[in-house]
Design a protein around this motif. Structure first.
Motif, PDB file in Angstrom:
ATOM      1  N   THR A  87       0.847  -1.196   0.000  1.00  0.00           N
ATOM      2  CA  THR A  87       0.000   0.000   0.000  1.00  0.00           C
ATOM      3  C   THR A  87       0.880   1.242   0.000  1.00  0.00           C
ATOM      4  OG1 THR A  87      -1.660  -1.200   1.286  1.00  0.00           O
ATOM      5  CG2 THR A  87      -1.884   1.196   1.158  1.00  0.00           C
ATOM      6  N   LEU A  88       0.549   2.185  -0.900  1.00  0.00           N
ATOM      7  CA  LEU A  88       1.290   3.441  -0.988  1.00  0.00           C
ATOM      8  C   LEU A  88       0.609   4.519  -0.162  1.00  0.00           C
ATOM      9  CD1 LEU A  88       2.102   3.491  -4.817  1.00  0.00           C
ATOM     10  CD2 LEU A  88       3.353   2.370  -2.954  1.00  0.00           C
ATOM     11  N   ASP A  89       1.288   5.652  -0.005  1.00  0.00           N
ATOM     12  CA  ASP A  89       0.776   6.718   0.856  1.00  0.00           C
ATOM     13  C   ASP A  89      -0.473   7.400   0.315  1.00  0.00           C
ATOM     14  OD1 ASP A  89       1.959   8.128  -1.207  1.00  0.00           O
ATOM     15  OD2 ASP A  89       3.511   9.052   0.022  1.00  0.00           O
ATOM     16  N   ASP A  90      -0.820   7.157  -0.947  1.00  0.00           N
ATOM     17  CA  ASP A  90      -2.069   7.711  -1.497  1.00  0.00           C
ATOM     18  C   ASP A  90      -3.203   6.686  -1.473  1.00  0.00           C
ATOM     19  OD1 ASP A  90      -1.219   5.970  -3.442  1.00  0.00           O
ATOM     20  OD2 ASP A  90      -1.453   7.376  -5.118  1.00  0.00           O
ATOM     21  N   GLY A  91      -2.959   5.540  -0.823  1.00  0.00           N
ATOM     22  CA  GLY A  91      -3.976   4.501  -0.720  1.00  0.00           C
ATOM     23  C   GLY A  91      -3.936   3.457  -1.818  1.00  0.00           C
ATOM     24  N   THR A  92      -3.121   3.655  -2.832  1.00  0.00           N
ATOM     25  CA  THR A  92      -3.016   2.679  -3.912  1.00  0.00           C
ATOM     26  C   THR A  92      -2.479   1.352  -3.380  1.00  0.00           C
ATOM     27  OG1 THR A  92      -2.603   4.401  -5.555  1.00  0.00           O
ATOM     28  CG2 THR A  92      -1.929   2.167  -6.141  1.00  0.00           C
ATOM     29  N   ALA A  93      -3.129   0.255  -3.763  1.00  0.00           N
ATOM     30  CA  ALA A  93      -2.675  -1.085  -3.372  1.00  0.00           C
ATOM     31  C   ALA A  93      -2.171  -1.817  -4.614  1.00  0.00           C
ATOM     32  CB  ALA A  93      -3.801  -1.867  -2.727  1.00  0.00           C
ATOM     33  N   ILE A  94      -1.006  -2.450  -4.490  1.00  0.00           N
ATOM     34  CA  ILE A  94      -0.395  -3.172  -5.603  1.00  0.00           C
ATOM     35  C   ILE A  94      -0.078  -4.584  -5.151  1.00  0.00           C
ATOM     36  CG2 ILE A  94       1.490  -3.210  -7.288  1.00  0.00           C
ATOM     37  CD1 ILE A  94       1.928  -0.210  -6.651  1.00  0.00           C
ATOM     38  N   ASP A  95      -0.569  -5.570  -5.893  1.00  0.00           N
ATOM     39  CA  ASP A  95      -0.243  -6.967  -5.615  1.00  0.00           C
ATOM     40  C   ASP A  95       0.929  -7.396  -6.489  1.00  0.00           C
ATOM     41  OD1 ASP A  95      -2.341  -6.947  -3.905  1.00  0.00           O
ATOM     42  OD2 ASP A  95      -3.619  -8.316  -5.053  1.00  0.00           O
ATOM     43  N   ALA A  96       1.853  -8.153  -5.900  1.00  0.00           N
ATOM     44  CA  ALA A  96       3.025  -8.580  -6.650  1.00  0.00           C
ATOM     45  C   ALA A  96       3.468  -9.958  -6.192  1.00  0.00           C
ATOM     46  CB  ALA A  96       4.167  -7.584  -6.477  1.00  0.00           C
ATOM     47  N   ARG A  97       3.765 -10.809  -7.148  1.00  0.00           N
ATOM     48  CA  ARG A  97       4.277 -12.142  -6.832  1.00  0.00           C
ATOM     49  C   ARG A  97       5.668 -12.041  -6.182  1.00  0.00           C
ATOM     50  NH1 ARG A  97       3.306 -17.130  -9.343  1.00  0.00           N
ATOM     51  NH2 ARG A  97       4.358 -18.774  -8.177  1.00  0.00           N
ATOM     52  N   LEU A  98       6.471 -11.070  -6.665  1.00  0.00           N
ATOM     53  CA  LEU A  98       7.822 -10.872  -6.142  1.00  0.00           C
ATOM     54  C   LEU A  98       8.013  -9.415  -5.759  1.00  0.00           C
ATOM     55  CD1 LEU A  98      10.725 -11.853  -5.583  1.00  0.00           C
ATOM     56  CD2 LEU A  98      11.259 -11.338  -7.984  1.00  0.00           C
ATOM     57  N   LEU A  99       8.468  -9.189  -4.525  1.00  0.00           N
ATOM     58  CA  LEU A  99       8.744  -7.840  -4.029  1.00  0.00           C
ATOM     59  C   LEU A  99      10.253  -7.676  -3.906  1.00  0.00           C
ATOM     60  CD1 LEU A  99       7.742  -5.137  -2.864  1.00  0.00           C
ATOM     61  CD2 LEU A  99       7.633  -6.253  -0.617  1.00  0.00           C
ATOM     62  N   ASN A 124       8.918 -14.701  -1.264  1.00  0.00           N
ATOM     63  CA  ASN A 124       8.437 -13.711  -2.251  1.00  0.00           C
ATOM     64  C   ASN A 124       9.112 -12.350  -2.122  1.00  0.00           C
ATOM     65  OD1 ASN A 124       5.821 -15.432  -1.239  1.00  0.00           O
ATOM     66  ND2 ASN A 124       5.872 -15.229  -3.479  1.00  0.00           N
ATOM     67  N   LEU A 125      10.287 -12.301  -1.507  1.00  0.00           N
ATOM     68  CA  LEU A 125      10.942 -11.006  -1.265  1.00  0.00           C
ATOM     69  C   LEU A 125      12.450 -11.160  -1.405  1.00  0.00           C
ATOM     70  CD1 LEU A 125      10.080  -8.440   1.474  1.00  0.00           C
ATOM     71  CD2 LEU A 125      12.445  -9.249   1.307  1.00  0.00           C
ATOM     72  N   VAL A 126      13.078 -10.141  -2.019  1.00  0.00           N
ATOM     73  CA  VAL A 126      14.527 -10.161  -2.208  1.00  0.00           C
ATOM     74  C   VAL A 126      15.083  -8.745  -2.064  1.00  0.00           C
ATOM     75  CG1 VAL A 126      14.269  -9.961  -4.734  1.00  0.00           C
ATOM     76  CG2 VAL A 126      16.390 -10.874  -3.767  1.00  0.00           C
ATOM     77  N   LEU A 127      16.283  -8.635  -1.502  1.00  0.00           N
ATOM     78  CA  LEU A 127      16.966  -7.353  -1.323  1.00  0.00           C
ATOM     79  C   LEU A 127      18.127  -7.260  -2.302  1.00  0.00           C
ATOM     80  CD1 LEU A 127      17.225  -7.286   2.592  1.00  0.00           C
ATOM     81  CD2 LEU A 127      15.440  -6.249   1.162  1.00  0.00           C
ATOM     82  N   ILE A 128      18.331  -6.066  -2.863  1.00  0.00           N
ATOM     83  CA  ILE A 128      19.470  -5.820  -3.748  1.00  0.00           C
ATOM     84  C   ILE A 128      20.099  -4.481  -3.400  1.00  0.00           C
ATOM     85  CG2 ILE A 128      18.526  -7.186  -5.658  1.00  0.00           C
ATOM     86  CD1 ILE A 128      17.688  -4.597  -7.026  1.00  0.00           C
ATOM     87  N   GLY A 129      21.348  -4.285  -3.838  1.00  0.00           N
ATOM     88  CA  GLY A 129      22.032  -3.013  -3.640  1.00  0.00           C
ATOM     89  C   GLY A 129      22.215  -2.673  -2.177  1.00  0.00           C
ATOM     90  N   GLN A 174      13.393 -21.295  -4.191  1.00  0.00           N
ATOM     91  CA  GLN A 174      14.572 -21.916  -4.783  1.00  0.00           C
ATOM     92  C   GLN A 174      15.376 -20.904  -5.595  1.00  0.00           C
ATOM     93  OE1 GLN A 174      13.666 -25.274  -7.277  1.00  0.00           O
ATOM     94  NE2 GLN A 174      15.671 -25.251  -8.264  1.00  0.00           N
ATOM     95  N   THR A 175      14.674 -20.118  -6.402  1.00  0.00           N
ATOM     96  CA  THR A 175      15.336 -19.098  -7.221  1.00  0.00           C
ATOM     97  C   THR A 175      16.030 -18.068  -6.344  1.00  0.00           C
ATOM     98  OG1 THR A 175      13.659 -19.349  -8.952  1.00  0.00           O
ATOM     99  CG2 THR A 175      14.967 -17.320  -8.973  1.00  0.00           C
ATOM    100  N   LEU A 176      15.313 -17.566  -5.347  1.00  0.00           N
ATOM    101  CA  LEU A 176      15.856 -16.500  -4.508  1.00  0.00           C
ATOM    102  C   LEU A 176      17.015 -17.000  -3.657  1.00  0.00           C
ATOM    103  CD1 LEU A 176      12.567 -14.689  -3.394  1.00  0.00           C
ATOM    104  CD2 LEU A 176      13.995 -14.283  -5.422  1.00  0.00           C
ATOM    105  N   ARG A 177      16.933 -18.230  -3.160  1.00  0.00           N
ATOM    106  CA  ARG A 177      18.025 -18.771  -2.354  1.00  0.00           C
ATOM    107  C   ARG A 177      19.286 -18.951  -3.191  1.00  0.00           C
ATOM    108  NH1 ARG A 177      16.833 -17.550   2.749  1.00  0.00           N
ATOM    109  NH2 ARG A 177      14.703 -18.176   3.258  1.00  0.00           N
TER     110      ARG A 177
END
Length: 419
Positions: A161-173, A305-310, A354-357
């Motif tokens: 959820t964004l600060d304007d109320g928009t909700a976004i669904d995502a398989r990968l965050l 369903n979550l990965v960190l980069i940078g 498996q992919t993320l690991r």
């Protein structure tokens, strides 16, 4: 394709590069950047000023930016300073390392990398993000922050959820939102930190002598002093080219604080003396700033369903200028693994554990090694123990011996290039 949707939080260089790579592979991706959008006139206002900061882009990072179509814009802008040599020396003792010196006076120099101001890279990526060939697969949302993240299960992924109320669904965050990553915090991923008890002074200087496409680093008892080539951006520069450098000077916090309160002339004279007048006197100094130095690494790079980069995953000491390059390698490895597993599964597997690991096993040990290597180098040259005679002698003899082994020097230069 809906189940393959990827949401990237953080529209900086690393996040934007990943978004472009995925869009080029025809994978739907949404990029959320908390910073307000700029139009072209706003970008030009930013670019009209010289930035004291530069990124030392390795050849691997340049290749990745070329693949996503951004490097072509950077080249056209002429806002880059290629370097073909790296010089590392210490003032208290013998020993100098010179990378990239082929010894063949007739051969054209091969570049080791390029120094580019952050805004120049970001502008090039912004141009690419809005070009037609990626628009069918890429959505950019600027000027809005993430305020909530809900995990809906492995098959659905996240609802953000964004600060304007928009909700976004995502398989990968994907968390690409910097050192203070909101994504990392909300995912409950811990952080290992190392405070160097050092402060970096950053500024732009105009020197008496040209930089000659050489990135220089003096290893001083107080910390490192880097002199990095800057692009010539105005007509006056082009009359007297190669005389602007970006400075990163590492000092104990009390010394840095005292120095930054002095006037520009005093700071310029101190800088010239600290570099042993390697490039002569300093004629001008601009954009002085300071920031504390610390290293950090996320205890895990991935969760369901979550990965960190940078920088959301890791931050290193700036003495080797590799922070952004490590993030760009994250992008390359993650994208390759995502696409490999997606193709192998016949288009059903996206962002699986498996992919993320696999990504984490590839990147975290490498980044840990780099982080600890930079910390060890910093310890070897700066601080009270580093100034004892046995350490000084060991350091000087080591640099002298290594500098004489040309194949080893070529190997170091190749490692620095990232390819």
């Amino acid at each position: 394709m809906k189940n393959n949707h990827t949401l990237i939080i953080g529209g900086g260089i690393v996040g934007a590069t990943l978004a472009l790579k995925l869009a080029q592979n025809k994978m739907p991706v949404t990029l959320v950047d908390a910073r307000p959008a700029r139009d072209e006139s706003a970008w030009q206002a930013v670019l009209s000023k010289r930035d004291a900061r530069v990124y030392a882009l390795s050849l691997a990072s340049i290749n990745l930016l070329t693949e996503v179509g951004a490097w072509q814009h950077i080249t056209a802008s002429k806002r880059k300073a290629d370097y073909s040599q790296m010089q590392v020396w210490q003032l208290n003792g013998m020993g100098e390392l010179l990378f990239g010196d082929s010894g063949d006076q007739n051969a054209a120099p091969e570049i080791l990398g390029s120094m580019v101001e952050p805004a120049v890279i970001e502008h090039a990526l912004w141009q690419r993000l809005h070009e037609a060939d990626v628009s069918d697969y890429l959505t950019v949302i600027a000027g809005h922050k993430v305020v909530n993240m809900d995990w809906l299960g492995a098959q659905q992924g996240y609802r953000v959820t964004l600060d304007d109320g928009t909700a976004i669904d995502a398989r990968l965050l994907v968390g690409a939102d910097g050192r203070g990553s909101f994504v990392r915090q909300q995912a409950g991923i811990g952080l290992d930190t190392l405070d160097y008890n050092q402060t970096a002074i950053c500024c732009a200087i105009q020197t008496e002598k040209p930089h000659q496409a050489t990135a220089r680093q003096a290893m001083l008892p107080t910390g490192t002093l880097a002199l990095l080539p800057l692009a010539d951006i105005i007509d006056d520069d082009k009359v007297n080219p190669q005389h602007w450098q970006s400075i990163v000077w590492t000092l104990p916090p009390n010394q840095a604080l005292a120095l930054i309160e002095e006037d520009d002339r005093f700071i310029a004279d101190k800088l010239a003396a600290a570099s042993h007048y390697e490039l002569g006197a300093i004629k001008q100094i601009e954009s002085i700033a300071s920031f504390p130095l610390a290293a950090q690494q996320a205890k895990n790079y991935v969760a369901d369903n979550l990965v960190l980069i940078g920088d959301a995953a890791h931050g290193v000491h700036p003495l080797a200028g590799q922070g952004l390059n490590l993030g760009m390698l994250d992008v390359k490895v993650l994208c390759e693994q995502l696409m490999h597993d997606f193709t192998r599964s016949g288009g059903t597997l996206w962002g699986s554990n498996q992919t993320l690991r696999h990504y984490e096993r590839s990147r975290r040990p490498h980044n840990s090694l780099m982080m600890h290597s930079f910390s060890a180098l910093n310890w070897l040259f700066a601080g009270s123990l580093a100034q004892t005679r046995p350490i000084q002698q060991l350091r000087s003899e080591g640099m002298y011996r290594v500098g004489k082994i040309k194949p080893l020097m070529r190997l170091f230069a190749k490692q620095a290039s990232g390819i």
